[in-house]
Structures are given as structure tokens and as C-alpha cells.
Design an enzyme around this catalytic site. Structure first.
Site, PDB file in Angstrom:
ATOM      1  N   LYS A  20     -58.487 -46.633  17.943  1.00  0.00           N
ATOM      2  CA  LYS A  20     -57.602 -47.680  17.426  1.00  0.00           C
ATOM      3  C   LYS A  20     -56.635 -48.213  18.489  1.00  0.00           C
ATOM      4  O   LYS A  20     -55.611 -48.799  18.177  1.00  0.00           O
ATOM      5  CB  LYS A  20     -56.846 -47.144  16.202  1.00  0.00           C
ATOM      6  CG  LYS A  20     -57.757 -46.753  15.040  1.00  0.00           C
ATOM      7  CD  LYS A  20     -56.993 -46.516  13.746  1.00  0.00           C
ATOM      8  CE  LYS A  20     -57.941 -46.275  12.566  1.00  0.00           C
ATOM      9  NZ  LYS A  20     -57.221 -46.180  11.270  1.00  0.00           N
ATOM     10  N   LYS A  47     -46.213 -47.842  15.394  1.00  0.00           N
ATOM     11  CA  LYS A  47     -47.264 -46.900  15.004  1.00  0.00           C
ATOM     12  C   LYS A  47     -48.149 -46.654  16.214  1.00  0.00           C
ATOM     13  O   LYS A  47     -48.766 -47.567  16.758  1.00  0.00           O
ATOM     14  CB  LYS A  47     -48.086 -47.472  13.856  1.00  0.00           C
ATOM     15  CG  LYS A  47     -49.227 -46.540  13.448  1.00  0.00           C
ATOM     16  CD  LYS A  47     -49.910 -46.967  12.177  1.00  0.00           C
ATOM     17  CE  LYS A  47     -51.023 -46.001  11.829  1.00  0.00           C
ATOM     18  NZ  LYS A  47     -51.693 -46.364  10.587  1.00  0.00           N
ATOM     19  N   SER A  91     -49.731 -36.157   9.057  1.00  0.00           N
ATOM     20  CA  SER A  91     -50.600 -35.050   8.652  1.00  0.00           C
ATOM     21  C   SER A  91     -50.741 -33.958   9.719  1.00  0.00           C
ATOM     22  O   SER A  91     -50.695 -32.772   9.400  1.00  0.00           O
ATOM     23  CB  SER A  91     -51.971 -35.592   8.271  1.00  0.00           C
ATOM     24  OG  SER A  91     -52.538 -36.325   9.346  1.00  0.00           O
ATOM     25  N   GLU A 121     -42.145 -54.657  19.051  1.00  0.00           N
ATOM     26  CA  GLU A 121     -42.762 -54.620  17.716  1.00  0.00           C
ATOM     27  C   GLU A 121     -41.680 -54.655  16.630  1.00  0.00           C
ATOM     28  O   GLU A 121     -41.817 -55.351  15.629  1.00  0.00           O
ATOM     29  CB  GLU A 121     -43.613 -53.344  17.552  1.00  0.00           C
ATOM     30  CG  GLU A 121     -44.930 -53.367  18.320  1.00  0.00           C
ATOM     31  CD  GLU A 121     -45.982 -54.261  17.672  1.00  0.00           C
ATOM     32  OE1 GLU A 121     -45.699 -54.869  16.627  1.00  0.00           O
ATOM     33  OE2 GLU A 121     -47.085 -54.358  18.228  1.00  0.00           O
ATOM     34  N   LYS A 172     -43.933 -43.901  13.630  1.00  0.00           N
ATOM     35  CA  LYS A 172     -44.998 -42.983  13.223  1.00  0.00           C
ATOM     36  C   LYS A 172     -45.846 -42.598  14.404  1.00  0.00           C
ATOM     37  O   LYS A 172     -46.285 -43.508  15.121  1.00  0.00           O
ATOM     38  CB  LYS A 172     -45.852 -43.690  12.160  1.00  0.00           C
ATOM     39  CG  LYS A 172     -47.039 -42.929  11.669  1.00  0.00           C
ATOM     40  CD  LYS A 172     -47.847 -43.791  10.752  1.00  0.00           C
ATOM     41  CE  LYS A 172     -49.020 -43.005  10.251  1.00  0.00           C
ATOM     42  NZ  LYS A 172     -49.868 -43.797   9.409  1.00  0.00           N
ATOM     43  N   TYR A 232     -45.267 -34.736   3.948  1.00  0.00           N
ATOM     44  CA  TYR A 232     -46.056 -33.888   3.048  1.00  0.00           C
ATOM     45  C   TYR A 232     -45.272 -32.639   2.648  1.00  0.00           C
ATOM     46  O   TYR A 232     -45.685 -31.895   1.770  1.00  0.00           O
ATOM     47  CB  TYR A 232     -47.387 -33.509   3.716  1.00  0.00           C
ATOM     48  CG  TYR A 232     -48.171 -34.739   4.124  1.00  0.00           C
ATOM     49  CD1 TYR A 232     -48.885 -35.463   3.175  1.00  0.00           C
ATOM     50  CD2 TYR A 232     -48.140 -35.225   5.432  1.00  0.00           C
ATOM     51  CE1 TYR A 232     -49.567 -36.621   3.519  1.00  0.00           C
ATOM     52  CE2 TYR A 232     -48.815 -36.387   5.795  1.00  0.00           C
ATOM     53  CZ  TYR A 232     -49.524 -37.074   4.828  1.00  0.00           C
ATOM     54  OH  TYR A 232     -50.170 -38.239   5.176  1.00  0.00           O
ATOM     55  N   ARG A 261     -57.263 -38.463   8.228  1.00  0.00           N
ATOM     56  CA  ARG A 261     -58.579 -39.128   8.230  1.00  0.00           C
ATOM     57  C   ARG A 261     -59.612 -38.222   7.563  1.00  0.00           C
ATOM     58  O   ARG A 261     -60.550 -38.718   6.929  1.00  0.00           O
ATOM     59  CB  ARG A 261     -58.977 -39.520   9.650  1.00  0.00           C
ATOM     60  CG  ARG A 261     -58.062 -40.622  10.192  1.00  0.00           C
ATOM     61  CD  ARG A 261     -58.389 -41.034  11.621  1.00  0.00           C
ATOM     62  NE  ARG A 261     -57.350 -41.922  12.158  1.00  0.00           N
ATOM     63  CZ  ARG A 261     -57.261 -42.255  13.440  1.00  0.00           C
ATOM     64  NH1 ARG A 261     -58.136 -41.797  14.310  1.00  0.00           N
ATOM     65  NH2 ARG A 261     -56.291 -43.062  13.842  1.00  0.00           N
TER      66      ARG A 261
HETATM   67  C1  PBG Z   1     -53.999 -46.083   7.755  1.00  0.00           C
HETATM   68  C2  PBG Z   1     -53.068 -44.943   7.909  1.00  0.00           C
HETATM   69  C3  PBG Z   1     -53.192 -43.794   8.705  1.00  0.00           C
HETATM   70  C4  PBG Z   1     -52.112 -42.962   8.383  1.00  0.00           C
HETATM   71  C5  PBG Z   1     -51.367 -43.644   7.430  1.00  0.00           C
HETATM   72  N1  PBG Z   1     -51.951 -44.874   7.157  1.00  0.00           N
HETATM   73  C6  PBG Z   1     -54.249 -43.359   9.637  1.00  0.00           C
HETATM   74  C7  PBG Z   1     -54.659 -44.197  10.760  1.00  0.00           C
HETATM   75  O1  PBG Z   1     -54.020 -45.181  11.132  1.00  0.00           O
HETATM   76  O2  PBG Z   1     -55.712 -43.880  11.309  1.00  0.00           O
HETATM   77  C8  PBG Z   1     -51.873 -41.588   8.926  1.00  0.00           C
HETATM   78  C9  PBG Z   1     -50.950 -40.720   8.130  1.00  0.00           C
HETATM   79  C10 PBG Z   1     -50.974 -39.282   8.482  1.00  0.00           C
HETATM   80  O3  PBG Z   1     -51.599 -38.844   9.478  1.00  0.00           O
HETATM   81  O4  PBG Z   1     -50.341 -38.514   7.750  1.00  0.00           O
HETATM   82  N2  PBG Z   1     -53.884 -47.135   8.596  1.00  0.00           N
END
Ligand code: PBG
Length: 324
Positions: free
Chosen positions: A217, A195, A274, A233, A248, A313, A205
Site C-alpha cells: 500500500k 496513516k 492490531s 496530510e 495510525k 482493542y 488483515r
Molecule cells: C482499512 C484499514 C486498515 C486498518 C484500519 N482500516 C488496514 C489497512 O489499511 O491495511 C488497520 C487497523 C489495525 O491494524 O488495527 N483501510
């Protein structure tokens, strides 16, 4: 004369279909859904046209429609009111909290639905981070305890697959042990293994109002420059007991999907996030890209890279198209 003419295999629709190497089906999709507290609310997320936050009543209707279209897998995300958030994301493991209530209600009404969860503190954290914050730092081992409690509450509520998205070290092994010690040996784990600290999470968010209150992050999510780190990982998550390894975001990380699928024999999945959804929607609304064809090409490319399931989505729209 040319002996080899690759175009012969493209000369008709029948032959093109016969030689197709990658086939996208509705079974490949996991549909992310946003849930909010209250009743009778269905509000569209401005940066994600066509995607809504639902109260449980509307969510039930939505899931029913999806099941009719052949979508059987869902991943839930909670939008939590600010006054329920705290440093330790306590609400995340509340058996009476919206998330757990939603899981058990859906399972009761639609036992055939496969429910995946998200394990991370950010939707419930007053700091908007995926771990416990102290003096501006994200604590690793202290956060594991919170994540273990969340995962257990979700398993108790009926989750089929637990999806840790927090990127703390050692979380897969920790959660696996908590689940096993409590008799949930059949509950699976889909690790958000690779991720990345990505700008493509912006609209998500907005949807959950979960952006970090300070900083970013980058001390836990990965640097987009790295691929070897993704293999490390993935190796750790595999050894710690993950059943699936996820990459991701998806589209800017197809090489990572490929690297994982070449190196690991458990299923690789991808999260078409997203921002990737928002980009196409914005271009389509302007008439700059054709929505349906571009969407199918995006999804196909993720599968071709090596993903056996895709969180997207686009699931509902794509399911409608695939049914035709
Ligand atoms: C939470 C999480 C996030 C997403 C999924 N779980 C956001 C983040 O890590 O800030 C993002 C999913 C998306 O953008 O569709 N940890």
C-alpha cells in the site's frame, strides 16, 4: 543540601495522584468491532486473543456489555465473503449490506452509542486495495466516487462519525461535499490523516481477510520515515473540513501525534492498531510482560503524546480496570 528534590512529589500515592499530568478515562476510548454475516457466530481472531468476529446478534450483546462498562464509542469493520467482493467494492454502499444493517440496528437498539465507521474499499475489494486498481495502479479520482457513495450509505444508516482510512488525495473534501449536498451536515469526519504503510496492520488483515492480493500500500499510505509529510496530510484534511485528525499506528508514531497536536487546534486521535495489541498479548501469554500494567502504560503514553481519543482493542479490558 539539595534544595530541589523531585522525589518529594512522589513520596505517597496521594501526592503522586495529585501531580499526575495525564489522566486516562473510559471516555477516551473508541472500541473497534468486527462484524461477519450469519447468525450465532462469535469467533476469536487467532492473532488477536480476546478479540472476536461477531454476527449481529452477538455484536448487540457485546455492545450492551460495553455500554454498561461506560464505553460509548465504537468503530465497526466488516468481514465480507469473497463472493461479495468486486473491483469497485460495490457491496460497501449496499444499504442492505451487513455494514449498513449493523449500523442502523445498533442505533435503533442503543441510540446512546456513538458509531464511527471505516471508509475504505479494502474489505469489499477483490484486489484487497483501498482504491480502484487498473493495470496494477491505484486510481485516485475514480476511487473518490466509490468512497463518497460508501460514506453516504453509512450516514444514511446512522453513522455519527465517518472515518476515511483509504489515503486517497482529496477524499475529505469530496466526502464532506457529498454529505453536505445530501443534508448530512451534522455527520462528522475523522480523517485517518497520517496513516503509515505499516507492518503493524497484519492481524487486522487476518481478521478481515483483506490483505492486498498483489503489491503493497506504499503508493497511498505514508512512509514511516516521514514527519513533514504528516503535517501536509493533516493540513489538507483540516482545510478540506475534517473534524478530527488521526494518527495510525500509535505507539511507534507518538512523535507524529505530538507534532499534529502542537500544530492543529482540532482534536487529534490515534489508532492503537492490531499489531500493537498482538505484541502485548503474545508477550503476556508467555509471561514476559504483565498485561494490565503494560496496557495502561501504552494507553497513557498515547494520551500523553496528545491524543484526545484512542481507537484501541484494549478498550474493554481497560474499562474494567478503570472501574476498579
Ligand atoms: C482499512 C484499514 C486498515 C486498518 C484500519 N482500516 C488496514 C489497512 O489499511 O491495511 C488497520 C487497523 C489495525 O491494524 O488495527 N483501510
Amino acid at each position: 543540601m539539595l534544595t530541589r528534590r523531585p522525589r518529594r512529589n512522589r513520596k505517597s500515592a496521594v501526592i503522586r495522584q495529585m501531580v499526575q499530568e495525564t489522566l486516562l478515562t473510559v471516555d477516551d476510548f473508541i472500541f473497534p468491532l468486527f462484524i461477519i454475516e450469519g447468525e450465532n457466530i462469535k469467533e476469536e481472531i487467532p492473532s488477536m486473543p480476546g478479540i472476536y468476529r461477531y454476527t449481529l446478534d452477538h455484536l448487540m450483546v457485546e455492545i450492551g456489555e460495553c455500554l454498561d462498562l461506560g464505553i460509548k464509542s465504537f468503530c465497526l469493520f466488516p468481514s465480507v465473503k469473497e463472493d461479495k467482493k468486486d473491483r469497485a467494492a460495490t457491496e460497501g454502499s449496499n444499504p442492505e449490506g451487513i455494514y449498513q444493517v449493523a449500523l442502523s440496528s445498533i442505533k435503533e437498539k442503543y441510540p446512546e452509542a456513538m458509531l464511527m465507521t471505516d471508509v475504505a474499499m479494502d474489505p469489499y475489494s477483490s484486489d484487497g486495495h483501498d482504491g480502484i486498481v487498473e493495470d496494477g495502479k491505484i486510481l485516485n479520482d475514480e476511487s473518490l466516487e466509490v468512497l463518497g457513495k460508501m460514506a453516504l450509505a453509512q450516514a444514511k444508516a446512522g453513522a455519527d462519525i465517518i472515518g476515511p482510512s483509504d489515503m486517497m488525495d482529496g477524499r475529505i473534501g469530496y466526502i464532506r461535499e457529498v454529505l453536505d449536498d445530501n443534508g448530512y451536515t451534522d455527520v462528522s469526519i475523522m480523517a485517518y490523516s497520517a496513516k503509515y504503510a505499516s507492518a503493524f496492520y497484519g492481524p487486522f488483515r487476518d481478521a478481515l481477510n483483506s490483505a492486498p492480493k498483489f503489491g503493497d500500500k506504499k503508493t497511498y499510505q505514508m512512509d514511516p520515515a516521514n514527519v513533514k509529510e504528516a503535517l501536509i496530510e493533516a493540513e489538507l484534511d483540516y482545510v478540506e473540513g475534517a473534524d478530527f485528525l488521526m494518527v495510525k499506528p500509535a505507539l511507534s508514531y507518538l512523535d507524529i501525534i505530538k507534532a499534529l497536536s502542537d500544530n492543529f487546534d482540532i482534536p487529534i486521535t490515534a489508532y492503537n492498531v492490531s499489531g500493537e495489541y498482538a505484541m502485548l498479548k503474545a508477550a503476556a501469554q508467555n509471561g514476559w510482560l504483565e498485561n494490565d500494567k503494560t496496557m495502561m502504560e501504552m494507553l497513557l503514553s498515547i494520551k500523553r503524546a496528545g491524543a484526545s481519543a484512542i481507537l484501541t482493542y484494549f478498550a474493554k479490558e481497560a474499562a474494567v480496570l478503570l472501574k476498579k
